[in-house]
Write an enzyme that holds these catalytic residues in place. Structure first.
Site, mmCIF file in Angstrom:
data_model
loop_
_atom_site.group_PDB
_atom_site.id
_atom_site.type_symbol
_atom_site.label_atom_id
_atom_site.label_comp_id
_atom_site.label_asym_id
_atom_site.label_seq_id
_atom_site.Cartn_x
_atom_site.Cartn_y
_atom_site.Cartn_z
ATOM 1 N N ASP A 12 0.859 -1.164 0.015
ATOM 2 C CA ASP A 12 -0.012 -0.037 0.286
ATOM 3 C C ASP A 12 0.908 1.330 -0.057
ATOM 4 O OD1 ASP A 12 -2.366 1.566 0.564
ATOM 5 O OD2 ASP A 12 -1.387 1.865 2.578
ATOM 6 N N ASP A 14 -0.279 5.190 0.914
ATOM 7 C CA ASP A 14 -0.262 6.205 1.957
ATOM 8 C C ASP A 14 -0.468 5.677 3.234
ATOM 9 O OD1 ASP A 14 -0.770 8.803 0.608
ATOM 10 O OD2 ASP A 14 -2.221 7.496 -0.499
ATOM 11 N N ASP A 172 -1.588 -1.032 5.980
ATOM 12 C CA ASP A 172 -1.813 -0.408 7.164
ATOM 13 C C ASP A 172 -3.158 -0.130 7.790
ATOM 14 O OD1 ASP A 172 -2.136 1.800 5.087
ATOM 15 O OD2 ASP A 172 -2.756 3.087 6.952
#
Length: 232
Positions: A12, A14, A172
């Site tokens: 991922d 951001d 995240d």
């Protein structure tokens, strides 16, 4: 002991590789100011990151009490404002540079999957000096069903030349976990990301690693061997 025999790693963007919330907040608050709305704190903006630009803007307007706005026009204006700030304030999280270097040295193919539009994604990777480390980049406006669907991960695995079940997703947020489950791959998470304001303990991933560097060290460690048996 979690497996570490993956043929490729898909990240991922951001909240996992890049701390971009500050510059996103700058652009979003400029939009809100133009619409006569009060600014949002960075922490509030962090909770909106992960589902793409339209969701970010739409939820921001809802939180500030601005209903009935032209969402399409607001999204277009946000993108104009963010184009000025993208890559100017963002930084790689601690351990990312080191972790990517370890994986690159081990010749483990890497990709990025993000709901962020491609232009912003490429600008971030370029300005942070890591774009050449990724063989595959799948972005939110590529015409592929976005996370939490698993389609983007499947597309990235194809670009990396790997089966999805031999690929590892590192993210995240719950969005990343749902996408990995849908695609059929293992997912590890870092605890410092955005996760729409939820605590890291809420992440139902296969492994929680402190940094990308820790993940890379696990992936590049020599496989453990059983102690030798008695001679003879």
């Amino acid at each position: 002991m979690p497996r570490n025999d993956f043929a490729a790693v898909i990240f991922d963007l951001d909240g996992t590789l890049v701390d971009s919330a500050g510059e996103i907040a700058i652009a979003l608050n400029r939009l809100l100011a133009e619409l006569g709305q009060p600014p949002m704190a960075r922490r509030e903006v962090e909770a909106l990151i992960g589902r793409g630009v339209r969701s970010l803007v739409e939820r921001a307007l809802e939180r500030t009490g601005l209903r009935g706005a032209d969402i399409g026009a607001a999204v277009e204006r946000f993108e104009q404002l963010y184009a000025v700030t993208v890559g100017t304030d963002a930084t790689l999280f601690s351990g990312v540079q080191e972790g990517l270097a370890l994986l690159a040295n081990a010749r483990i193919p890497m990709g990025v999957v993000t709901n962020k539009p491609r232009y912003f994604t490429e600008q971030l990777l370029r300005r942070l000096g890591v774009e050449n480390l990724f063989t595959a980049v799948v972005a939110g406006d590529d015409g592929i069903r976005r996370k939490p669907a698993g389609d983007m991960l499947l597309a990235a695995a194809r670009e990396l030349g790997c089966d999805i079940d031999s690929s590892l997703m590192i993210g995240d947020s719950e969005n990343d976990i749902l996408a990995a489950r849908d695609a059929g791959c293992v997912v590890w998470c870092v605890p410092y990301g955005y996760n729409e304001g939820r605590p890291p303990a809420a992440l139902d991933c296969d492994l929680l690693v402190s940094t990308v560097e820790e993940a890379a060290r696990r992936l590049t460690a020599a496989p453990s061997r059983p102690p030798p048996g008695p001679a003879g």
